[in-house]
Design a protein around this motif. Structure first.
Motif, short mmCIF file in Angstrom:
data_model
loop_
_atom_site.label_atom_id
_atom_site.label_comp_id
_atom_site.label_asym_id
_atom_site.label_seq_id
_atom_site.Cartn_x
_atom_site.Cartn_y
_atom_site.Cartn_z
N ALA A 123 6.91 2.99 -7.85
CA ALA A 123 5.45 3.12 -7.91
C ALA A 123 4.91 3.72 -6.62
CB ALA A 123 4.82 1.76 -8.17
N ARG A 124 5.44 3.28 -5.50
CA ARG A 124 4.98 3.77 -4.20
C ARG A 124 5.28 5.25 -4.04
NH1 ARG A 124 6.56 2.98 1.58
NH2 ARG A 124 4.66 2.36 2.71
N ASP A 125 6.43 5.69 -4.58
CA ASP A 125 6.78 7.11 -4.52
C ASP A 125 5.78 7.98 -5.28
OD1 ASP A 125 9.00 6.49 -3.00
OD2 ASP A 125 10.42 6.60 -4.67
N LEU A 126 5.10 7.38 -6.25
CA LEU A 126 4.09 8.10 -7.02
C LEU A 126 2.69 8.00 -6.40
CD1 LEU A 126 5.20 6.96 -10.58
CD2 LEU A 126 5.35 9.28 -9.69
N GLY A 127 2.60 7.33 -5.26
CA GLY A 127 1.30 7.16 -4.60
C GLY A 127 0.52 5.98 -5.12
N LEU A 128 1.19 5.06 -5.84
CA LEU A 128 0.50 3.89 -6.38
C LEU A 128 0.62 2.71 -5.41
CD1 LEU A 128 1.74 3.91 -10.10
CD2 LEU A 128 -0.26 5.04 -9.13
N THR A 129 -0.50 2.14 -5.06
CA THR A 129 -0.51 0.87 -4.33
C THR A 129 -0.18 -0.23 -5.32
OG1 THR A 129 -2.04 1.56 -2.60
CG2 THR A 129 -2.01 -0.79 -3.17
N SER A 130 0.76 -1.12 -4.96
CA SER A 130 1.21 -2.15 -5.89
C SER A 130 0.59 -3.50 -5.54
CB SER A 130 2.73 -2.28 -5.87
OG SER A 130 3.34 -1.12 -6.41
N LEU A 131 0.11 -4.19 -6.57
CA LEU A 131 -0.37 -5.56 -6.46
C LEU A 131 0.54 -6.40 -7.35
CD1 LEU A 131 -2.64 -7.27 -5.16
CD2 LEU A 131 -3.97 -6.91 -7.26
N ARG A 153 0.83 -1.21 0.00
CA ARG A 153 0.00 0.00 0.00
C ARG A 153 0.87 1.26 0.00
NH1 ARG A 153 -5.23 -1.47 0.92
NH2 ARG A 153 -5.57 -3.51 1.90
N ALA A 154 0.40 2.23 -0.77
CA ALA A 154 1.08 3.53 -0.79
C ALA A 154 0.53 4.41 0.31
CB ALA A 154 0.87 4.20 -2.14
N GLU A 155 1.39 5.27 0.86
CA GLU A 155 0.97 6.21 1.89
C GLU A 155 1.59 7.57 1.58
OE1 GLU A 155 2.20 4.68 5.63
OE2 GLU A 155 0.91 2.91 5.53
N PRO A 156 0.80 8.57 1.21
CA PRO A 156 -0.65 8.49 0.99
C PRO A 156 -0.95 7.86 -0.37
CG PRO A 156 0.13 10.70 0.51
CD PRO A 156 1.31 9.94 1.03
N ALA A 157 -2.09 7.23 -0.47
CA ALA A 157 -2.47 6.54 -1.69
C ALA A 157 -3.31 7.46 -2.58
CB ALA A 157 -3.27 5.28 -1.35
N THR A 158 -3.20 7.26 -3.89
CA THR A 158 -3.94 8.07 -4.84
C THR A 158 -5.25 7.41 -5.28
OG1 THR A 158 -2.84 7.05 -6.73
CG2 THR A 158 -1.80 9.00 -5.77
N GLY A 159 -5.42 6.15 -4.99
CA GLY A 159 -6.57 5.40 -5.51
C GLY A 159 -6.24 4.69 -6.81
N ILE A 160 -5.04 4.95 -7.36
CA ILE A 160 -4.59 4.25 -8.57
C ILE A 160 -3.63 3.15 -8.14
CG2 ILE A 160 -3.46 4.47 -10.80
CD1 ILE A 160 -4.22 7.41 -10.80
N TRP A 161 -3.88 1.93 -8.61
CA TRP A 161 -3.06 0.79 -8.24
C TRP A 161 -2.17 0.38 -9.40
CZ3 TRP A 161 -5.22 -3.54 -4.64
CH2 TRP A 161 -5.81 -2.96 -3.50
N ALA A 162 -0.96 -0.07 -9.09
CA ALA A 162 -0.06 -0.67 -10.08
C ALA A 162 -0.20 -2.18 -9.98
CB ALA A 162 1.37 -0.25 -9.79
#
Length: 407
Positions: free
Chosen positions: A184-192, A155-164
């Motif tokens: 990806a996390r640095d851009l606010g992307l939660t990664s799956l 999970r990204a913190e803070p998250a943008t709502g856009i997932w990678a």
């Protein structure tokens, strides 16, 4: 079915002209070639020789046979002891062309006793799990055809709502994708970071064969559904090698294609016919035999020879011919010396559809190791391009997809 019957069926598939051209031995070779392409390997060949491990102060150094991979600077993974051992190998300290040896730094040993290693395999998968890059992760299960497939959720913190959603290549594992998780996390992307059919973690396909993207995309579709059910509003697809082919099929066929904001593809297969012809040449297989092997994979009758549940539609996965049909903004990063997937088709698709596709060439990285050779450049390119793509769509100052810069 007897071998003679299989050859007879091969004649039906190829037509009388090809059957006259290809004898029994050529038919058998074509079938062998086709099966090698679509059948998952049971294990990896340990083709990297380890000559010695030296303790230097508090650190370790390793002497390796000077293979084409081991003599390229950068940071890599070395798997040994049948894959039970995993080490992170760093910079080249010295290289002796005369002795054909290379001395490199050992940055970390994640598992196994590297001092006892004698052989292993070289990999772009530097990290064993998200903890190794210092990010918290959850192990989740994604419902796919035949059961559930494990995935890492970072999970990204803070998250943008856009997932990678990250898709590894043929014969690789989800560890391959970890190189992209922090950017990806640095851009606010939660990664799956997913697994998919036939990769050793997800359920196998009923026929136990690769679809080269034509079937695997359904597992990515399931991953998108999981992301949307857990708070995602849109997704970005990341794919390496065959994972790139899978992403392209997902963007084309998924019920969620309108929610795929962008794709980042590393050394992707964008034209299987080109890749298969390249591998036939590498293996000194006559071009006519290689084409016959492709026909066995793609013809409806060929499944009786190859074991495929359905033919692989190679034409539908030729994105050079279909370039103008690609409507998802796509960044392609590809080394010009890729020995496994030639870079030419990647460059061609960008030339044919510059509005949607940005191509960035790398040097000296071989296959899917662009990040390993130039991590700062890889992360800077991906970060800058994605910031443009993820900018609010009502922002009149947002740059177009193709303005990320040339190579």
């Amino acid at each position: 079915m007897s071998l003679s019957a299989k050859w007879a069926l091969g004649g039906v598939i190829a037509g009388s002209a090809a059957a006259g051209l290809l004898g029994a031995g050529s038919s058998a070779l074509a079938l062998y070639f086709a099966r090698r392409v679509i059948t998952p390997a049971k294990g990896r060949e340990e083709d990297q020789e380890v000559l010695a491990v030296i303790r230097e102060g508090r650190g370790l150094q390793i002497i390796l046979a000077a293979t084409a991979d081991a003599t390229v600077d950068g940071v890599y993974g070395l798997f040994f002891d049948g894959g039970r051992g995993h080490a992170r190998i760093g910079r080249i300290l010295s290289y002796s062309p005369a002795e054909r040896t290379v001395l490199r730094e050992v940055e970390a040993v994640y598992s196994g006793d590297i001092a006892t290693a004698r052989r292993g395999w070289w990999s772009g998968a530097v990290y064993p799990d998200p903890a190794a890059i210092g990010v918290p992760a959850e192990e989740v299960q994604i419902e796919v055809e035949g059961g559930s497939a494990p995935a890492w959720l970072v999970r990204a913190e803070p998250a943008t709502g856009i997932w990678a959603i990250m898709v590894h290549g043929r014969g690789a594992s989800r560890q391959e994708c970890l190189r992209a998780v922090r950017p990806a996390r640095d851009l606010g992307l939660t990664s799956l970071v997913i697994s998919y059919r036939n990769d050793g973690l997800a359920p196998s396909a009923p026929d136990g064969r690769y679809g080269l993207g034509s079937t695997e995309w359904r597992d990515v579709d399931a991953a998108i559904a999981f992301a949307l059910a857990n708070g995602a509003t849109e997704v970005v697809l990341f794919g390496w090698s065959m994972g790139g082919a899978i992403c392209l099929q997902t963007a084309d066929l998924s019920r969620y294609h309108h929610l795929i904001r962008a794709m980042v593809l590393d050394a992707p297969v964008v034209d299987w016919v080109n890749v298969l012809a390249h591998h036939a040449q590498l293996n000194r297989i006559p071009s006519a035999v290689g084409r016959y092997g492709q026909l066995m994979m793609s013809h409806p009758l060929g499944r009786r020879l190859t074991g495929l549940a359905a033919p692989v539609d190679l034409k539908s996965m030729d994105w050079v011919s279909r370039a103008v049909e690609l409507r998802t903004p796509t960044l392609i990063l590809h080394s010009v010396d890729d020995e496994y997937v030639p870079y030419g088709p990647s460059a061609s698709i960008a030339e044919k559809n510059p509005e949607m596709v940005t191509f960035e060439a790398f040097q000296g990285a071989r296959h899917t190791k662009e990040w390993n050779v130039h991590p700062e450049r890889w992360e800077a390119l991906v970060g800058a391009w994605l910031r443009q793509q993820l900018a609010p769509r009502n922002n009149p100052g947002a740059a177009p997809a193709h303005a990320a810069g040339g190579s």
